[in-house]
Design a protein around this motif. Sequence first.
Motif, mmCIF file in Angstrom:
data_model
loop_
_atom_site.group_PDB
_atom_site.id
_atom_site.type_symbol
_atom_site.label_atom_id
_atom_site.label_comp_id
_atom_site.label_asym_id
_atom_site.label_seq_id
_atom_site.Cartn_x
_atom_site.Cartn_y
_atom_site.Cartn_z
ATOM 1 N N SER A 37 22.768 151.990 96.368
ATOM 2 C CA SER A 37 24.192 152.110 96.328
ATOM 3 C C SER A 37 25.092 151.269 96.789
ATOM 4 O O SER A 37 24.867 150.805 98.140
ATOM 5 C CB SER A 37 24.512 153.482 96.603
ATOM 6 O OG SER A 37 25.747 153.944 96.420
ATOM 7 N N ASP A 38 26.044 150.789 96.401
ATOM 8 C CA ASP A 38 27.174 150.041 96.900
ATOM 9 C C ASP A 38 27.988 151.109 97.817
ATOM 10 O O ASP A 38 27.776 152.356 97.742
ATOM 11 C CB ASP A 38 28.118 149.389 95.967
ATOM 12 C CG ASP A 38 29.276 149.038 96.361
ATOM 13 O OD1 ASP A 38 29.403 148.131 97.550
ATOM 14 O OD2 ASP A 38 30.331 149.322 95.790
ATOM 15 N N PHE A 39 28.923 150.599 98.593
ATOM 16 C CA PHE A 39 29.704 151.718 99.603
ATOM 17 C C PHE A 39 31.096 151.724 98.980
ATOM 18 O O PHE A 39 31.393 152.871 98.463
ATOM 19 C CB PHE A 39 29.634 151.128 100.989
ATOM 20 C CG PHE A 39 30.232 152.494 101.877
ATOM 21 C CD1 PHE A 39 29.502 153.737 101.813
ATOM 22 C CD2 PHE A 39 31.370 152.283 102.479
ATOM 23 C CE1 PHE A 39 30.008 154.606 102.791
ATOM 24 C CE2 PHE A 39 31.955 153.211 103.302
ATOM 25 C CZ PHE A 39 31.274 154.313 103.278
ATOM 26 N N ASP A 40 31.965 150.641 99.325
ATOM 27 C CA ASP A 40 33.414 150.845 99.053
ATOM 28 C C ASP A 40 33.662 150.993 97.578
ATOM 29 O O ASP A 40 33.141 150.230 96.790
ATOM 30 C CB ASP A 40 33.985 149.565 99.577
ATOM 31 C CG ASP A 40 34.030 149.505 100.910
ATOM 32 O OD1 ASP A 40 34.316 150.586 101.517
ATOM 33 O OD2 ASP A 40 33.770 148.417 101.538
ATOM 34 N N MET A 41 34.591 152.156 97.439
ATOM 35 C CA MET A 41 34.624 152.461 95.876
ATOM 36 C C MET A 41 33.589 152.703 95.029
ATOM 37 O O MET A 41 33.661 153.109 93.800
ATOM 38 C CB MET A 41 35.566 151.321 95.156
ATOM 39 C CG MET A 41 36.568 150.631 96.055
ATOM 40 S SD MET A 41 38.178 151.775 96.452
ATOM 41 C CE MET A 41 37.927 151.967 98.204
ATOM 42 N N THR A 42 32.333 153.131 95.456
ATOM 43 C CA THR A 42 31.403 153.730 94.841
ATOM 44 C C THR A 42 31.020 154.892 95.653
ATOM 45 O O THR A 42 30.922 156.018 94.906
ATOM 46 C CB THR A 42 30.139 152.735 94.907
ATOM 47 O OG1 THR A 42 30.448 151.484 94.294
ATOM 48 C CG2 THR A 42 28.952 153.284 94.248
ATOM 49 N N LEU A 43 30.688 154.701 96.736
ATOM 50 C CA LEU A 43 30.276 156.119 97.615
ATOM 51 C C LEU A 43 31.634 156.654 98.004
ATOM 52 O O LEU A 43 31.704 158.001 98.443
ATOM 53 C CB LEU A 43 29.380 156.070 98.652
ATOM 54 C CG LEU A 43 28.041 155.874 98.310
ATOM 55 C CD1 LEU A 43 26.978 155.542 99.200
ATOM 56 C CD2 LEU A 43 27.593 156.727 97.195
ATOM 57 N N GLY A 226 27.027 151.215 91.530
ATOM 58 C CA GLY A 226 28.151 150.366 91.863
ATOM 59 C C GLY A 226 29.297 150.443 91.336
ATOM 60 O O GLY A 226 29.402 151.343 90.637
ATOM 61 N N ASP A 227 30.069 149.579 91.591
ATOM 62 C CA ASP A 227 31.611 149.632 91.409
ATOM 63 C C ASP A 227 32.229 148.087 90.761
ATOM 64 O O ASP A 227 32.996 148.146 90.254
ATOM 65 C CB ASP A 227 32.773 149.951 91.992
ATOM 66 C CG ASP A 227 33.256 149.294 93.078
ATOM 67 O OD1 ASP A 227 32.381 148.944 94.255
ATOM 68 O OD2 ASP A 227 34.252 148.782 93.005
ATOM 69 N N SER A 228 31.251 147.178 91.126
ATOM 70 C CA SER A 228 31.690 145.727 90.703
ATOM 71 C C SER A 228 30.458 145.035 89.831
ATOM 72 O O SER A 228 29.219 145.861 89.936
ATOM 73 C CB SER A 228 31.829 145.106 92.053
ATOM 74 O OG SER A 228 31.464 143.582 91.944
ATOM 75 N N GLY A 230 29.097 142.554 90.602
ATOM 76 C CA GLY A 230 28.319 141.839 91.560
ATOM 77 C C GLY A 230 27.351 143.214 92.176
ATOM 78 O O GLY A 230 26.176 142.531 92.636
ATOM 79 N N ASP A 231 27.507 144.255 92.014
ATOM 80 C CA ASP A 231 26.425 145.210 92.469
ATOM 81 C C ASP A 231 25.524 145.481 91.694
ATOM 82 O O ASP A 231 24.324 145.867 92.123
ATOM 83 C CB ASP A 231 27.059 146.669 92.634
ATOM 84 C CG ASP A 231 28.435 146.648 93.563
ATOM 85 O OD1 ASP A 231 28.356 146.057 94.570
ATOM 86 O OD2 ASP A 231 29.373 147.417 93.162
ATOM 87 N N LEU A 232 25.506 144.648 90.375
ATOM 88 C CA LEU A 232 24.132 144.786 89.528
ATOM 89 C C LEU A 232 23.066 144.076 89.927
ATOM 90 O O LEU A 232 21.924 144.150 89.812
ATOM 91 C CB LEU A 232 24.682 144.040 88.168
ATOM 92 C CG LEU A 232 25.391 145.075 87.442
ATOM 93 C CD1 LEU A 232 26.344 144.146 86.564
ATOM 94 C CD2 LEU A 232 24.816 146.273 86.849
#
Length: 286
Positions: A37-43, A226-228, A230-232
């Motif tokens: 998992s991504d952190f900012d704006m995801t968790l 993710g939320d971006s 780029g997270d893929l």
Amino acid sequence: MIPELNNPSVCMRDPQRVQDILMSMQKSGSNTLQVISDFDMTLTRFAYEGKRCPTCHNILDNSKLISNDCKEKLKELLNTYYPIEIDSSRSIEEKLPLMVEWWTKAHDLLVEQRIRKDLLATVVRESEARLREGFQLFFNHLHEHSIPLLIFSAGIGDILEEVIRQAGVFHSNVKVFSNYMDFDESGVLKAFKGELIHIYNKREGALLNTGHFQELRTRPNVLLLGDSLGDLTMADGVQDMENILKIGFLNDKVEERKQSYLDSYDIVLVKDETLEVPNAVLLYLT
Ligand code: TMP
Ligand code: MG
């Protein structure tokens, strides 16, 4: 199968495919699962009561550790580069050098502020950082089922660790890849450690950490959050991958970005501030 997939925030390009992936992952069992998992704006939340919530960087930027002059400069950077980050009319190739520029300039400014390590916990405590609703279930359930959770963040590792520590969910199954601060002997920030992780080089970051994915090679099923866009690439280091289910939070510029999110995430959560859907998926898989 999972009633929460009918929530109004849920969009899927191909619901049948989602169902097939879920069934295949469920059949393999929870001991074959890993979560990335991504952190900012995801968790963490994007907004709360109509106000934007801070990223790891923003927690520091808004704190008493930063001079007013520096705050101005950091805000200018945010106002310049965040619109580029979420601009759907520019390609990732075009954005990449600009994102490196943002991260480099921001980190240089932070280093000039002689930030003290022993004050970070207070800064986080006094901040408006907020994990998404349902975070306890998310973290605790993964821990109880011994499912590894990799938090892969272009934010600041020291800050994000403190956020989850203060929330009581920094369990032993959590591993973090992020930008960590390097302090001198007196505990003052002197640089950032290692290779910079920015929003569009998570693939390179993943490939630098083959040891981690090697350890998890018996877990070929991946739940990615993710939320971006780029997270893929966060799961690009996973070995012998069998199934991957990608859940993406679409927080901002919804209309412009919806199609590209639907094309790349299996489940898109539109303006959903909760972990309700990821939690429902986890409960189904475990
Ligand atoms: P993430 O990979 O954990 O989501 O972290 C990246 C986010 O950090 C991204 O949305 C941009 C944000 N950011 C700031 O808010 N301020 C900054 O100075 C920088 C460099 C990034
Ligand atoms: Mg993010």
